[in-house]
Write a protein that holds these residues in place. Structure first.
Motif, PDB file in Angstrom:
ATOM      1  N   SER A 103      29.332  43.982 -32.583  1.00  0.00           N
ATOM      2  CA  SER A 103      28.397  45.098 -32.716  1.00  0.00           C
ATOM      3  C   SER A 103      28.346  45.594 -34.157  1.00  0.00           C
ATOM      4  N   LYS A 104      29.520  45.683 -34.797  1.00  0.00           N
ATOM      5  CA  LYS A 104      29.557  46.103 -36.205  1.00  0.00           C
ATOM      6  C   LYS A 104      28.879  45.070 -37.102  1.00  0.00           C
ATOM      7  N   ASP A 105      29.093  43.781 -36.761  1.00  0.00           N
ATOM      8  CA  ASP A 105      28.422  42.725 -37.544  1.00  0.00           C
ATOM      9  C   ASP A 105      26.917  42.859 -37.437  1.00  0.00           C
ATOM     10  N   GLN A 106      26.428  43.146 -36.220  1.00  0.00           N
ATOM     11  CA  GLN A 106      24.982  43.265 -36.020  1.00  0.00           C
ATOM     12  C   GLN A 106      24.427  44.448 -36.824  1.00  0.00           C
ATOM     13  N   GLU A 107      25.180  45.578 -36.837  1.00  0.00           N
ATOM     14  CA  GLU A 107      24.726  46.732 -37.620  1.00  0.00           C
ATOM     15  C   GLU A 107      24.673  46.390 -39.113  1.00  0.00           C
TER      16      GLU A 107
ATOM     17  N   PRO B 216      33.130  31.874 -32.257  1.00  0.00           N
ATOM     18  CA  PRO B 216      33.580  31.975 -30.860  1.00  0.00           C
ATOM     19  C   PRO B 216      34.802  32.871 -30.723  1.00  0.00           C
ATOM     20  N   GLY B 217      34.819  33.615 -29.612  1.00  0.00           N
ATOM     21  CA  GLY B 217      35.963  34.465 -29.312  1.00  0.00           C
ATOM     22  C   GLY B 217      36.011  35.767 -30.078  1.00  0.00           C
ATOM     23  N   ARG B 218      34.946  36.101 -30.784  1.00  0.00           N
ATOM     24  CA  ARG B 218      34.954  37.344 -31.553  1.00  0.00           C
ATOM     25  C   ARG B 218      34.833  38.540 -30.617  1.00  0.00           C
TER      26      ARG B 218
END
Length: 515
Positions: A467-471, A459-461
């Motif tokens: 977006s970088k985590d998803q990539e 939470p709160g990221r």
């Protein structure tokens, strides 16, 4: 056409109400009335115009303008809105308005005559009211941009606080149930779901439903329930998220409600009510896509021919969003990432059918993740506590007295010490590398993916960090797939090697593979 005496009476009563309603803003003789040109109209002339309009289809239309903020010049605001509305409808509207400042939020009552200045009939539908709101927002954005932005921010903050208060109340109620022994805090809901309905059984039922086969327990339930009477359209409402919703709400409002219900399991409504919500969204989507005019005869014939043909168009088995395709086989992280994108209010919306499809795929992927989790956890616990128990209950070493006397000799002790060092050095020399490096790399990538996912759902990221985590998760998915293919290739080579060795004959080699 018969004169509408009752309608004229109601219109005159409404005129009296908006002009003379009690309040601090009412002056002696009533509030001022204005139109597109004059600021102080004669009420007697307006009453006469209403009586003369009793032969029209509609005597008057009642409209209330309630802008987000109070404009500095409410008359100029009303005139611009009504002028643009009349221009879009192709009419020269005849109207008059009254300002009300007797409540915390000021508003303007507008009465539109049933015929315009040229004698044309005036009709209003829901889209006209949407246009009125749009024109009012444009005026405020142009004349009061900072006040409007501040008001919208305050409204969003109040909504956020309302949701937080509801969540806090729900959590307090949950803690109370835990204290009363009605709920177990240590048992994960998804583990309970897996125990009550295992993934394999749930998947079989879902396939039966897709084929149109209804489970026996659902048949029995349907036979016991009596058909409910349909409510009239004006009483057809849904109570959800602390509000009352109806068909009058906009498509975007209903979509936000749908998203809220999916995100907050404790706030979900009964299935019949949810089906009603889905029907409303589908009708509004169809109305937005369809032209306002009726379908031509050729379109109807083409539609009938398509319905009569046995070969129907195959249902699309993927969702395309921003150039990327999502399927049922996509990972849970990919589907969850798409759901997070759609949660943004400014994001492009999916049709309700695709949205339901996405939720179904997410539920399937989530259930697959938790399939057999209890059995796996039990096995892990057995291994962990088994090792700890073995270490605690291992027998202590017993030293023979004669052996202890021999070891006391300095020469023997020096020899044994050197032998111990040599043994340690020899143990460091790998005679054969038994480690599966490819599998270890795959396990490391799986662990990295789990760590990234934990950061992603934190939470709160920050959105940019998410977006970088998803990539990174997408890249890890591709690397994991390549690693799996490498493992399969390695297993295949090993199997071929064993088969070749077995073909040499069982008596030509010993069990170590030597001649």
């Amino acid at each position: 056409m018969q004169p509408k005496v009752a309608a004229v009476g109601r219109a005159l009563a409404h005129l009296k109400y908006i002009k003379h309603r009690p309040g601090e803003d009412r002056e002696e003789g009533g509030r001022d009335m204005f139109d597109d040109r004059e600021d102080d109209l004669n009420a007697r002339a307006i009453r006469k115009a209403i009586r003369e309009n009793q032969d029209s289809k509609v005597v008057v239309h009642k409209v209330t303008l309630a802008p987000e903020i109070d404009p500095e010049d409410q008359k100029a605001f009303t005139r611009e809105v009504m002028k643009k509305l009349g221009r879009d409808k192709g009419l020269d509207l005849r109207w008059f308005g009254v300002e009300h400042r007797n409540t915390a939020h000021h508003h303007i009552h507008v009465v539109v005559m049933g015929k315009d200045k040229t004698g044309k009939d005036v009709r209003f539908d829901k889209k006209d009211y949407d246009r009125i709101k749009e024109y009012g927002d444009r005026y405020l954005e142009r004349m009061h941009p900072f006040e409007l932005e501040r008001s919208r921010s305050d409204r969003e903050e109040r909504e956020r606080q309302r949701i937080e208060t509801r969540n806090r109340q729900r959590e307090d109620a949950r803690q109370e149930r835990i204290r009363d022994g009605l709920e177990l805090p240590w048992m994960h809901k998804k583990i309970i779901r897996e125990q009550l309905l295992p993934y394999d059984e749930w998947k079989r039922l879902e396939k039966d439903r897709e084929r149109g086969k209804i489970p026996p327990e659902e048949k029995a339930k349907r036979s016991r329930t009596e058909p409910e009477k349909e409510s009239p359209y004006f009483n057809d409402t849904i109570d959800a998220a602390g509000k009352e919703w109806s068909k009058k709400n906009t498509l975007s409002e209903l979509q936000e409600l749908n998203q809220y219900l999916w995100d907050n399991q404790g706030e979900r409504i009964d299935k019949p009510e949810y089906k009603k919500l889905v029907v409303w969204m589908k009708e509004k989507e169809a109305a937005a896509r369809a032209p306002r005019a009726a379908e031509s005869k050729e379109n109807k014939e083409r539609q009938e021919a398509q319905e009569a043909s046995p070969a129907k168009e195959k249902e699309r088995d993927f969702i395309e969003y921003q150039g990327k395709k999502y399927k049922k086989e996509s990972s849970y992280e990919e589907l969850k990432g798409l759901s997070d994108k759609l949660r943004n209010k400014k994001a492009e919306r999916l049709p309700v059918d695709d949205y339901q499809k996405l939720r179904s795929w997410m539920e399937n992927a989530d259930r697959a993740r938790w399939s057999g989790v209890l059995e796996k956890q039990i096995e892990l616990s057995k291994k962990q506590y088994g090792r700890e128990g073995a270490q605690k209950t291992a027998p202590q070493r017993v030293v023979n007295p004669l052996q202890e006397q021999v070891m006391a000799n300095p020469v023997v002790g020096l020899f044994m010490q050197g032998a111990g060092v040599v043994n340690t050095l020899v143990s460091w020399v790998p005679l054969t590398d038994q480690r599966d490096r490819v599998k270890e790399a795959g396990d490391a990538m799986e662990e990295a993916k789990r760590d990234r996912h934990d950061q992603y759902v934190k939470p709160g990221r920050d959105p940019e960090a998410r977006s970088k985590d998803q990539e990174a998760i997408d890249k890890l998915d591709k690397a994991i797939e390549e690693n799996k293919r490498a493992q399969d290739k390695q297993k295949k080579k090993k199997k071929e090697k064993e088969e070749k060795r077995d073909k040499d004959g069982p008596f030509s080699r010993d069990h170590w593979g030597r001649w």
